[in-house]
Design an enzyme around this catalytic site. Structure first.
Site, PDB file in Angstrom:
ATOM      1  N   HIS A   7      18.772  41.095  55.056  1.00  0.00           N
ATOM      2  CA  HIS A   7      18.953  41.167  53.589  1.00  0.00           C
ATOM      3  C   HIS A   7      17.810  40.401  52.949  1.00  0.00           C
ATOM      4  CE1 HIS A   7      20.579  40.802  49.581  1.00  0.00           C
ATOM      5  NE2 HIS A   7      21.509  41.686  49.890  1.00  0.00           N
ATOM      6  N   CYS A  17      34.872  46.515  45.670  1.00  0.00           N
ATOM      7  CA  CYS A  17      34.828  47.054  47.041  1.00  0.00           C
ATOM      8  C   CYS A  17      33.819  48.187  47.220  1.00  0.00           C
ATOM      9  CB  CYS A  17      36.206  47.562  47.465  1.00  0.00           C
ATOM     10  SG  CYS A  17      37.579  46.516  46.922  1.00  0.00           S
ATOM     11  N   HIS A  70      18.832  49.416  52.017  1.00  0.00           N
ATOM     12  CA  HIS A  70      19.380  48.545  50.965  1.00  0.00           C
ATOM     13  C   HIS A  70      18.252  47.977  50.108  1.00  0.00           C
ATOM     14  CE1 HIS A  70      22.731  46.391  49.219  1.00  0.00           C
ATOM     15  NE2 HIS A  70      22.012  45.288  49.259  1.00  0.00           N
ATOM     16  N   MET A 105      32.737  40.460  55.979  1.00  0.00           N
ATOM     17  CA  MET A 105      33.528  40.679  54.757  1.00  0.00           C
ATOM     18  C   MET A 105      33.962  39.315  54.213  1.00  0.00           C
ATOM     19  SD  MET A 105      36.234  42.916  53.338  1.00  0.00           S
ATOM     20  CE  MET A 105      37.673  42.385  52.416  1.00  0.00           C
ATOM     21  N   CYS A 116      30.136  47.969  48.856  1.00  0.00           N
ATOM     22  CA  CYS A 116      29.897  47.894  50.304  1.00  0.00           C
ATOM     23  C   CYS A 116      30.522  49.073  51.053  1.00  0.00           C
ATOM     24  CB  CYS A 116      30.472  46.592  50.866  1.00  0.00           C
ATOM     25  SG  CYS A 116      29.543  45.157  50.312  1.00  0.00           S
ATOM     26  N   HIS A 117      31.685  49.551  50.589  1.00  0.00           N
ATOM     27  CA  HIS A 117      32.411  50.568  51.370  1.00  0.00           C
ATOM     28  C   HIS A 117      32.187  51.991  50.870  1.00  0.00           C
ATOM     29  CE1 HIS A 117      34.640  47.452  53.556  1.00  0.00           C
ATOM     30  NE2 HIS A 117      34.698  46.813  52.404  1.00  0.00           N
TER      31      HIS A 117
HETATM   32 FE1  DHE Z   1      22.706  43.259  44.934  1.00  0.00          FE
HETATM   33  C1  DHE Z   1      19.292  43.733  44.552  1.00  0.00           C
HETATM   34  C2  DHE Z   1      23.027  46.464  45.934  1.00  0.00           C
HETATM   35  C3  DHE Z   1      25.967  42.637  45.740  1.00  0.00           C
HETATM   36  C4  DHE Z   1      22.475  40.169  43.553  1.00  0.00           C
HETATM   37  N1  DHE Z   1      21.383  44.795  45.213  1.00  0.00           N
HETATM   38  C5  DHE Z   1      20.026  44.791  45.016  1.00  0.00           C
HETATM   39  C6  DHE Z   1      19.495  46.078  45.353  1.00  0.00           C
HETATM   40  C7  DHE Z   1      20.560  46.855  45.728  1.00  0.00           C
HETATM   41  C8  DHE Z   1      21.754  46.046  45.647  1.00  0.00           C
HETATM   42  C9  DHE Z   1      20.511  48.303  46.156  1.00  0.00           C
HETATM   43  C10 DHE Z   1      18.020  46.480  45.278  1.00  0.00           C
HETATM   44  C11 DHE Z   1      17.643  46.895  43.883  1.00  0.00           C
HETATM   45  C12 DHE Z   1      16.172  47.239  43.756  1.00  0.00           C
HETATM   46  O1  DHE Z   1      15.305  46.486  44.230  1.00  0.00           O
HETATM   47  O2  DHE Z   1      15.855  48.278  43.155  1.00  0.00           O
HETATM   48  N2  DHE Z   1      24.231  44.334  45.746  1.00  0.00           N
HETATM   49  C13 DHE Z   1      24.144  45.635  46.078  1.00  0.00           C
HETATM   50  C14 DHE Z   1      25.390  46.087  46.630  1.00  0.00           C
HETATM   51  O3  DHE Z   1      25.692  47.263  46.964  1.00  0.00           O
HETATM   52  C15 DHE Z   1      26.245  44.905  46.839  1.00  0.00           C
HETATM   53  C16 DHE Z   1      26.214  44.547  48.323  1.00  0.00           C
HETATM   54  C17 DHE Z   1      27.716  45.059  46.520  1.00  0.00           C
HETATM   55  C18 DHE Z   1      28.050  45.468  45.103  1.00  0.00           C
HETATM   56  O4  DHE Z   1      29.216  45.750  44.853  1.00  0.00           O
HETATM   57  O5  DHE Z   1      27.191  45.513  44.248  1.00  0.00           O
HETATM   58  C19 DHE Z   1      25.469  43.867  46.038  1.00  0.00           C
HETATM   59  N3  DHE Z   1      24.002  41.665  44.692  1.00  0.00           N
HETATM   60  C20 DHE Z   1      25.290  41.637  45.073  1.00  0.00           C
HETATM   61  C21 DHE Z   1      25.921  40.398  44.679  1.00  0.00           C
HETATM   62  O6  DHE Z   1      27.142  40.086  44.831  1.00  0.00           O
HETATM   63  C22 DHE Z   1      24.863  39.520  44.139  1.00  0.00           C
HETATM   64  C23 DHE Z   1      24.605  38.390  45.125  1.00  0.00           C
HETATM   65  C24 DHE Z   1      25.211  38.873  42.805  1.00  0.00           C
HETATM   66  C25 DHE Z   1      25.270  39.806  41.629  1.00  0.00           C
HETATM   67  O7  DHE Z   1      24.595  39.524  40.656  1.00  0.00           O
HETATM   68  O8  DHE Z   1      25.969  40.802  41.699  1.00  0.00           O
HETATM   69  C26 DHE Z   1      23.690  40.492  44.089  1.00  0.00           C
HETATM   70  N4  DHE Z   1      21.166  42.156  44.213  1.00  0.00           N
HETATM   71  C27 DHE Z   1      21.306  40.928  43.637  1.00  0.00           C
HETATM   72  C28 DHE Z   1      20.003  40.493  43.140  1.00  0.00           C
HETATM   73  C29 DHE Z   1      19.089  41.507  43.440  1.00  0.00           C
HETATM   74  C30 DHE Z   1      19.843  42.540  44.108  1.00  0.00           C
HETATM   75  C31 DHE Z   1      19.729  39.161  42.456  1.00  0.00           C
HETATM   76  C32 DHE Z   1      17.587  41.538  43.112  1.00  0.00           C
HETATM   77  C33 DHE Z   1      16.822  40.754  44.095  1.00  0.00           C
HETATM   78  C34 DHE Z   1      15.358  40.646  43.718  1.00  0.00           C
HETATM   79  O9  DHE Z   1      14.822  39.532  43.856  1.00  0.00           O
HETATM   80  O10 DHE Z   1      14.756  41.624  43.284  1.00  0.00           O
END
Ligand code: DHE
Length: 560
Positions: free
Chosen positions: A379, A47, A337, A101, A50-51
């Site tokens: 996103h 959680c 983000h 959500m 996001c929160h």
């Molecule tokens: Fe991510 C990138 C935050 C959930 C897969 N994710 C990022 C970035 C942030 C972020 C700040 C950018 C990083 C950078 O470029 O320096 N992600 C978050 C969250 O806060 C969120 C919404 C909830 C959490 O609890 O983490 C979240 N993210 C997810 C997932 O559930 C995903 C789909 C699957 C996983 O692996 O957790 C996911 N996020 C990704 C991926 C990137 C990413 C694959 C990099 C993308 C890229 O091509 O560079």
């Protein structure tokens, strides 16, 4: 250090709040100590992203017990978690909401959903701070630089290696893009999030949600972890120093908790400096938890672009003299983000997702270039750059909250592109997708296709598919590929989300993760980019919950 020191810090912090907190907890439903521990763990894992740890809301809603939203006449229109109560909260957690959500009834048990509905009516638990000394105590230099290989000891084409996040396994798979064989699976932090490359392309840096950074050296016969360090309790981003003369010199990591960024030695991870991001939002309110979202290294200046989520401030951190650190702070919009470079790599475009905007920062002048309105919750991942047949260079983002891909015109200094300048920073086209829930779009300079996933769409058919657009004729219906069906893997109860298209080095294959349940068989599905025909299904019992994939060459050079 020191679980003991951490516990002492936590105890001191908790004691300060104890009296007030006890009075407030009295209003919340009763919980046993064991249930509170379960609540804490699930909240952090599922959680907080996001929160927020303090539950002040960002992409997700505010979840404080006594929060309320009022209209202009002072009437309460929305209440905090105490007002919502256990029954309503159970429904929201179990079934999700139209606001974006996701439903947790296929991830958490009924009992866990009930625990969470009661837990979030309590005052948030505040985790301990994490200073430079804590970071230094967590640092493990497993192989000093002078004991590492002096040349590449394997014959693998490192430029076409894919670093693949195995989310729930807390591991990273390195898969050879030429042979499609798993090269090595390495342990990393909990729910490992992203991987980035050193400027030289030799080292992979991976960060877990638990703040553990792992430094992997690919010059050994087999890839090897040579150093680890903790950034804090909760992290999402890292990047390296890429400017000429600083290649592989520094690493920067951003944390969600505590809200700060840290600078480390790029080859050893030795902690050098921590800078807090606490401060005022662009609206002038103090925020105690402004989390560090995306970070990117500039190649035109010795700077990192550090995007601070809750304040909406974009920081350009000059690393040429880290003892006397100079930072330019640029006001944009709240809830920054993820994002990526435009084609010229002068402008960084970042989603201010809950403000439904894209902010573009000019890294040459150090100023905000534009704030562009988009559809609901943009996103982009890193976005996608291509030349639009009518409007010239554009950068694309998808949306979590809308069935649209927005194309924004980006400046180009080429003489031939002068005719497009009138469109710069305007939305020039919106492509229709099959539904909301998109996370990543991707293309490649050698391709004529734009790929978009929608893993967060509630419909199975959509979440398990990707859309491919013909960039030569964007009015043509996109091709829908059902990745789950194409994989030939058996249907499972949990969705098998098709996510994160990533090109190989040559730009002629697209790799998609088929992200199944933790105990289900998952896969990486590879398509031929030209024919859109299935090329290979990479599956193995070790490929557990694959999500992000980072092709070494494309990540090193920001190709997207
Ligand atoms: Fe991510 C990138 C935050 C959930 C897969 N994710 C990022 C970035 C942030 C972020 C700040 C950018 C990083 C950078 O470029 O320096 N992600 C978050 C969250 O806060 C969120 C919404 C909830 C959490 O609890 O983490 C979240 N993210 C997810 C997932 O559930 C995903 C789909 C699957 C996983 O692996 O957790 C996911 N996020 C990704 C991926 C990137 C990413 C694959 C990099 C993308 C890229 O091509 O560079």
């Amino acid at each position: 250090m020191t679980t003991i020191t951490l516990n002492r810090l936590a105890a001191a912090l908790m004691a300060t709040f104890a009296v007030g907190v006890q009075a407030q907890q009295a209003a919340a439903p009763e919980m046993t100590a064991a249930e509170v521990e379960i609540g804490k763990k699930i909240y952090f894992e599922r959680c907080a992203g996001c929160h927020g740890v303090l539950r002040k809301g960002a992409t997700g809603k505010n979840l404080e017990p006594h929060w309320s939203k009022k209209d202009k006449d002072g009437n309460v229109t929305e209440g905090g978690t105490l007002k919502l109560g256990t029954n309503r909260l159970e429904k929201i957690i179990g079934l999700g909401t139209e606001g974006g959500m996701v439903n947790y009834d296929d991830i958490l048990t009924k009992e866990e959903i009930n625990i969470m509905a009661r837990y979030i009516q309590r005052t948030p638990d505040v985790p301990p701070e994490f200073g430079l000394k804590d970071m230094q105590a967590s640092w493990k230099l497993l192989v000093p630089v002078d004991q590492r290989p002096t040349k590449q000891m394997n014959k693998v084409n490192l430029k076409n290696i894919f670093a693949i996040t195995l989310r729930d396994a807390g591991k990273l798979a390195l898969v050879d893009g030429d042979t499609k064989q798993i090269w090595k699976i390495l342990d990393t932090g909990y729910a490992v999030h992203i991987s980035r490359l050193s400027a030289s392309g030799r080292y992979i840096y991976t960060v877990g949600r638990d703040g553990l950074v792992t430094l992997i050296d690919m010059w050994y016969e087999e890839p090897k972890t040579v150093a680890t360090v903790k950034l804090g309790a909760d992290a999402r981003s890292v990047d390296t120093s890429k400017f000429k003369g600083f290649e592989d010199k520094y690493l920067i990591g951003g944390t969600y908790w505590p809200p700060q960024y840290s600078i480390m030695d790029g080859q050893t991870l030795e902690p050098k400096k921590i800078v807090s991001t606490r401060g005022n939002t662009v609206d002038g309110e103090y925020h105690p938890e402004p989390r560090v979202a995306s970070i990117v290294a500039s190649m035109t200046k010795p700077e990192w672009v550090v995007n601070v989520k809750e304040t909406g401030q974009i920081m350009l951190v000059d690393y040429s003299d880290i003892k006397n650190l100079k930072t330019t702070t640029i006001e944009s919009a709240k809830f920054l983000h993820d994002g990526g470079w435009d084609q010229s790599k002068r402008y960084f475009l970042v989603a201010a997702n809950a403000s439904h905007k894209i902010a573009a920062v000019d890294t040459k002048t150090g100023k905000l270039a534009a704030l562009v309105d988009t559809k609901k919750i943009p996103h982009p991942g890193r976005g996608a750059n291509f030349v639009h047949p009518q409007f010239g260079p554009v950068w694309a983002t998808g949306h979590l909250g809308d069935a649209a891909i927005t194309l924004i015109s980006t400046p180009s200094e080429k003489k031939a592109d002068a005719k497009y300048r009138q469109h710069n920073w305007k939305v020039v086209q919106e492509l229709k997708t099959g539904g909301a829930g998109n996370l990543f779009v991707k293309t490649h300079p050698k391709s004529t296709h734009l790929w978009a996933d929608m893993p967060m769409n509630p419909e199975r058919e959509n979440a398990e598919s990707v859309y491919v657009y013909d960039m030569k004729d964007l009015n043509k219906e996109p091709v829908k590929l059902n990745v789950a069906k194409d994989s030939g893997l058996p249907v499972t109860k949990a969705l098998r989300r098709a996510t994160h298209p990533e090109y190989n080095q040559a730009g002629d294959e697209v790799w998609i993760s088929l992200w199944g349940g933790k105990t289900d068989q998952s896969a990486i599905v590879v398509y031929d980019d030209k024919t859109l025909k299935l090329k290979k299904v990479i599956t193995d019992p070790a490929i557990v919950t694959p999500t992000g994939k980072f092709n070494v060459y494309n990540t090193q050079h920001d190709v997207y």
